[in-house]
Design a protein around this motif. Structure first.
Motif, mmCIF file in Angstrom:
data_model
loop_
_atom_site.group_PDB
_atom_site.id
_atom_site.type_symbol
_atom_site.label_atom_id
_atom_site.label_comp_id
_atom_site.label_asym_id
_atom_site.label_seq_id
_atom_site.Cartn_x
_atom_site.Cartn_y
_atom_site.Cartn_z
ATOM 1 N N SER A 1 -16.406 10.314 -10.239
ATOM 2 C CA SER A 1 -15.361 11.019 -10.586
ATOM 3 C C SER A 1 -15.468 12.530 -10.167
ATOM 4 O O SER A 1 -14.450 13.526 -9.873
ATOM 5 C CB SER A 1 -15.087 11.304 -12.303
ATOM 6 O OG SER A 1 -16.358 12.316 -12.713
ATOM 7 N N ASN B 1 -9.241 15.754 -9.142
ATOM 8 C CA ASN B 1 -9.147 14.670 -10.388
ATOM 9 C C ASN B 1 -9.647 15.271 -11.716
ATOM 10 O O ASN B 1 -10.582 16.168 -11.900
ATOM 11 C CB ASN B 1 -10.323 13.921 -9.837
ATOM 12 C CG ASN B 1 -10.605 12.492 -10.605
ATOM 13 O OD1 ASN B 1 -9.533 12.062 -11.182
ATOM 14 N ND2 ASN B 1 -11.754 11.854 -10.494
ATOM 15 N N TRP C 1 -3.447 9.416 -1.001
ATOM 16 C CA TRP C 1 -4.554 9.067 -1.557
ATOM 17 C C TRP C 1 -4.971 7.519 -1.682
ATOM 18 O O TRP C 1 -5.656 6.754 -1.250
ATOM 19 C CB TRP C 1 -5.126 9.939 -2.805
ATOM 20 C CG TRP C 1 -6.457 9.647 -3.271
ATOM 21 C CD1 TRP C 1 -7.419 10.690 -3.255
ATOM 22 C CD2 TRP C 1 -6.836 8.477 -4.238
ATOM 23 N NE1 TRP C 1 -8.497 9.997 -3.822
ATOM 24 C CE2 TRP C 1 -8.239 9.022 -4.617
ATOM 25 C CE3 TRP C 1 -6.346 7.687 -4.882
ATOM 26 C CZ2 TRP C 1 -9.122 8.324 -5.420
ATOM 27 C CZ3 TRP C 1 -7.026 6.636 -5.680
ATOM 28 C CH2 TRP C 1 -8.477 7.097 -5.902
ATOM 29 N N SER D 1 -1.893 18.064 -11.167
ATOM 30 C CA SER D 1 -2.461 16.988 -12.083
ATOM 31 C C SER D 1 -2.178 17.036 -13.379
ATOM 32 O O SER D 1 -1.715 18.018 -13.944
ATOM 33 C CB SER D 1 -3.878 17.203 -11.630
ATOM 34 O OG SER D 1 -4.142 16.975 -10.415
ATOM 35 N N ARG E 1 -0.575 11.844 -4.106
ATOM 36 C CA ARG E 1 -1.073 10.650 -4.582
ATOM 37 C C ARG E 1 -1.071 9.340 -3.642
ATOM 38 O O ARG E 1 -1.749 8.404 -3.690
ATOM 39 C CB ARG E 1 -0.283 10.537 -5.881
ATOM 40 C CG ARG E 1 -0.813 11.178 -7.138
ATOM 41 C CD ARG E 1 0.037 11.012 -8.469
ATOM 42 N NE ARG E 1 -0.178 9.703 -8.960
ATOM 43 C CZ ARG E 1 -1.307 9.337 -9.573
ATOM 44 N NH1 ARG E 1 -2.508 10.312 -9.918
ATOM 45 N NH2 ARG E 1 -1.517 8.138 -10.012
ATOM 46 N N GLU F 1 -10.242 7.793 -10.186
ATOM 47 C CA GLU F 1 -9.307 8.720 -11.066
ATOM 48 C C GLU F 1 -9.720 8.638 -12.384
ATOM 49 O O GLU F 1 -10.158 7.391 -12.954
ATOM 50 C CB GLU F 1 -7.760 8.074 -10.929
ATOM 51 C CG GLU F 1 -6.875 9.202 -11.376
ATOM 52 C CD GLU F 1 -5.370 8.697 -11.182
ATOM 53 O OE1 GLU F 1 -5.157 7.322 -11.343
ATOM 54 O OE2 GLU F 1 -4.541 9.739 -10.598
ATOM 55 N N TRP G 1 -4.179 14.800 -6.097
ATOM 56 C CA TRP G 1 -5.545 14.743 -5.211
ATOM 57 C C TRP G 1 -5.430 15.987 -4.202
ATOM 58 O O TRP G 1 -4.441 16.052 -3.530
ATOM 59 C CB TRP G 1 -5.801 13.440 -4.792
ATOM 60 C CG TRP G 1 -6.078 12.535 -5.553
ATOM 61 C CD1 TRP G 1 -5.250 11.520 -5.943
ATOM 62 C CD2 TRP G 1 -7.563 12.141 -6.151
ATOM 63 N NE1 TRP G 1 -5.935 10.734 -6.916
ATOM 64 C CE2 TRP G 1 -7.376 10.864 -6.954
ATOM 65 C CE3 TRP G 1 -8.691 12.743 -6.273
ATOM 66 C CZ2 TRP G 1 -8.370 10.560 -7.610
ATOM 67 C CZ3 TRP G 1 -9.860 12.501 -6.686
ATOM 68 C CH2 TRP G 1 -9.438 10.882 -7.439
ATOM 69 N N LYS H 1 -3.492 11.464 -14.401
ATOM 70 C CA LYS H 1 -2.913 11.554 -13.110
ATOM 71 C C LYS H 1 -3.312 12.405 -12.103
ATOM 72 O O LYS H 1 -2.650 13.600 -12.385
ATOM 73 C CB LYS H 1 -1.419 11.498 -13.229
ATOM 74 C CG LYS H 1 -0.889 9.942 -13.993
ATOM 75 C CD LYS H 1 0.643 9.958 -14.027
ATOM 76 C CE LYS H 1 1.082 9.438 -15.253
ATOM 77 N NZ LYS H 1 2.254 10.000 -15.810
ATOM 78 N N ALA H 2 -4.104 12.236 -11.132
ATOM 79 C CA ALA H 2 -4.426 13.261 -10.274
ATOM 80 C C ALA H 2 -3.715 13.568 -9.254
ATOM 81 O O ALA H 2 -2.913 12.835 -8.511
ATOM 82 C CB ALA H 2 -5.881 12.793 -9.683
#
Ligand SMILES: Cc1ncc(COP(=O)(O)O)c(C=O)c1O
Length: 457
Positions: free
Chosen positions: A152, A179, A330, A207, A327, A349, A357, A354-355
Motif C-alpha cells: 500500500s 492510495n 494505472w 481519491s 485510474r 489499492e 493515483w 478508490k484511489a
C-alpha cells in the motif's frame, strides 16, 4: 457632423473580449495540436493538463490586475471545499505551505488545552515527502516515525499503539501516491486517544474512501486536509496549495496564520467587515486599536495570487475526468506488468478505497537483485526517455537534514522499530506516471520496455 464619443469602459470591454478570443486561438495553435507518439518521444511522469478555459481565466484575471487574492480566490475556495465535501477551504501558495499552515493551526491558542505545544509528539512516517514532516520539526514538536506497509506504501497502522506516548497530540500523514491510507484504523486511533489528524492529501485529490458505509473524499476525514497544485499534481495552479477543514474554529485559526497572524478577517482590499474595527480591546493594546493591525497568532503570508486561483477554477471542472483517467492509466499499467510479480511487488489499492493515483509504484524483490538492481532498470527506462521517480525522500531520516539534526539534537525526533519497509522503499522502489496526458501508445511503450528489460535479465 457630430464626433463619435467613445465610452472608454465599453471600449476596454471590447478590447478585453478580443484578447480573450485571441487567447482561445492561441491555445488551440500552441497547445492543442495532436502529435502522434513515436518511440523515443518523452514519456513524462506527470504534467499540466489544461484547456482554453484555464488560459482565458488566467488572462482575464491578469487584465483585472487585482493580483492578490480576490474574486477568483473566493470562487476557487468555495468550489474546492464543495468538491471535497467540506465547508471551508483556504488557498495558499504551495502544498508545503499548506502543510505548514495545517500544522501551525494545531498550535493555535484558540484550541486552548488541546493545542500542540513544543515537545509534544506527532506520529508520522519517514517514507514520504519532506514537507509533511518539516513543520513539526521547525516548530519544535517531536515527529515520531513509524514504518509503512507494502504494497500500500502507506503508514503501518499496527505500529500506532507502540508509537503512542502521553505526549502524543496528532497524526500527520499522506495518502501515498494517491492510495488512501487505512482511514478507519487511523480515525479510530485518533478518536480513542483524542488526537488531531492532518491528512496530507497533496497526492490524492479525488481519491475516495468508504467509512461506515459512506464514500467520502480523502482530505475530509481528518481535522485538516492539505493539497498541492504544483504542476505534476492532480490539478494545477502553477504554484499553489490549500488547506480544508470542517471546523470553523480551525478555519479561523488557519485564516489568521495564513494572513500575517492578524485577528481581523477582512478580505484583501476591504476594511471594517465586522463593523467594530475601532472597538476592540485585545491583548495589552489600548481600547480601539485598529483591528486590522491586531495579531492573535505568529503568522505568515501564505496567500497565493488571484491569477493562480483563476486557473484553479477552470481546473476543478476537470477533476472527475482527471480521476477517471488516472485510474484507467494505472489499471492499464497494472494489466501490462501483472505477470512480473516474480520480480516486482505490485501496488495494491487499499481496501474500501478508490484511489486517484498519482503514480504506479514498483518495488524490486530482493530475490531478483542478483539479476538487476533498481538503478539498472531506472537507468534503462530513463535512457528510453521514460521519466521515473523515487518515492520522494525514501527514508527522510537518512537525508543530510535529519543526520545533522540527530547530531545536534538527538531528542528532537523518535523512531519506532527499525523502519525496515521504509528502507526497502528507499532502496528498491521507483514509480511511473499515470497522469491524464498519457495515452495507450505511451503506456504500451512503458510496459514494453519494463517487460523487455525484466525478462532479458
Ligand atoms: C505528499 C506531498 N506533500 C506535500 C508536497 C509539497 O507540495 P508543493 O510542491 O506544492 O510544496 C508534495 C509535493 O509533491 C507531496 O508529494
Amino acid at each position: 457632423m457630430e464626433a463619435k464619443i467613445e465610452n472608454p469602459q465599453l471600449r476596454a470591454l471590447d478590447i478585453k473580449n478580443q484578447i480573450l478570443e485571441l487567447t482561445k486561438d492561441y491555445y488551440q495553435l500552441q497547445f492543442n495540436q495532436k502529435k502522434d507518439f513515436r518511440e523515443g518521444d518523452r514519456v513524462n511522469y506527470a504534467g499540466r493538463f489544461f484547456g482554453e478555459e484555464e488560459m482565458t481565466n488566467l488572462v482575464d484575471s491578469s487584465l483585472e490586475f487585482w493580483l492578490t487574492s480576490g474574486r477568483y480566490t473566493d470562487a476557487f475556495e468555495e468550489k474546492l471545499a464543495k468538491e471535497i465535501g467540506l465547508p471551508f477551504a483556504l488557498f495558499v501558495n504551495s502544498g508545503s505551505s499548506a502543510n505548514l499552515l495545517a500544522f501551525m493551526t494545531l498550535t493555535s491558542p484558540l484550541l486552548k488545552d488541546r493545542r500542540v505545544k513544543r515537545g509534544d509528539e506527532v506520529i508520522t512516517v519517514a517514507a514520504g515527502f519532506p514537507t509533511t514532516v518539516a513543520p513539526i520539526v521547525q516548530y519544535g514538536a517531536v515527529p515520531v516515525f513509524v514504518d509503512v506497509s507494502l504494497p500500500s506504501y502507506n503508514i503501518d497502522c499496527s505500529q500506532l499503539e507502540e508509537a503512542l506516548s502521553p505526549k502524543t497530540r496528532a497524526v500527520m500523514v499522506a495518502h501515498t501516491l494517491g492510495n488512501p491510507f487505512d482511514v478507519k484504523k487511523i480515525k479510530d486511533f485518533c478518536t480513542k486517544h483524542n488526537l488531531f489528524l492532518i491528512e496530507d492529501n497533496c497526492d490524492a485529490l479525488g481519491s475516495e474512501y468508504c467509512l461506515d458505509g459512506q464514500w467520502k473524499r480523502t482530505g475530509s476525514f481528518g481535522d485538516i486536509g492539505t493539497s498541492s497544485f504544483y504542476p505534476p499534481h492532480h490539478l494545477t495552479t502553477g504554484e499553489g496549495g490549500a488547506v480544508y477543514t470542517k471546523s470553523s474554529l480551525l478555519k479561523r485559526a488557519a485564516l489568521s496564520i495564513r494572513d500575517w497572524g492578524r485577528d481581523c478577517y477582512c478580505p484583501s482590499g476591504k476594511d471594517n467587515t465586522c463593523g467594530k474595527r475601532f472597538d476592540f480591546q485585545l491583548g495589552d493594546l489600548p481600547k480601539g486599536y485598529d483591528h486590522k493591525y491586531i495579531y492573535s497568532h505568529f503568522g505568515y503570508n501564505l496567500k497565493a495570487s488571484d491569477m493562480q486561483a483563476a486557473i484553479g477554477v477552470a481546473q476543478l471542472d476537470r477533476l472527475s475526468l482527471f480521476t477517471k483517467r488516472r485510474r484507467e492509466n494505472w489499471n492499464y499499467l497494472y494489466e501490462g506488468v501483472k505477470d512480473l510479480e516474480e520480480w516486482f511487488i505490485l501496488p495494491r489499492e487499499t481496501e474500501q478505497a478508490k484511489a486517484s493515483w498519482f503514480g504506479f509504484p514498483l518495488t524490486l524483490k530482493k530475490s531478483k537483485q542478483a539479476h538487476f538492481t533498481r538503478k539498472n532498470i531506472v537507468q534503462h527506462l530513463e535512457a528510453k526517455n521514460i521519466q521515473t521517480r523515487m518515492l520522494f525522500g525514501g527514508n527522510i531520516l537518512k537525508h543530510p537534514c535529519f543526520v545533522d539534526l540527530k547530531k545536534s539534537d538527538p531528542d528532537s525526533f523518535r523512531v519506532v522499530g527499525d523502519l525496515k519497509i521504509t528502507d526497502t522503499i528507499m532502496e528498491d522502489t521507483f514509480w511511473l506516471g499515470v497522469y491524464p496526458g498519457l495515452e495507450s501508445k505511451q503506456l504500451d511503450f512503458v510496459i514494453e520496455e519494463i517487460r523487455r528489460f525484466t525478462l532479458s535479465h
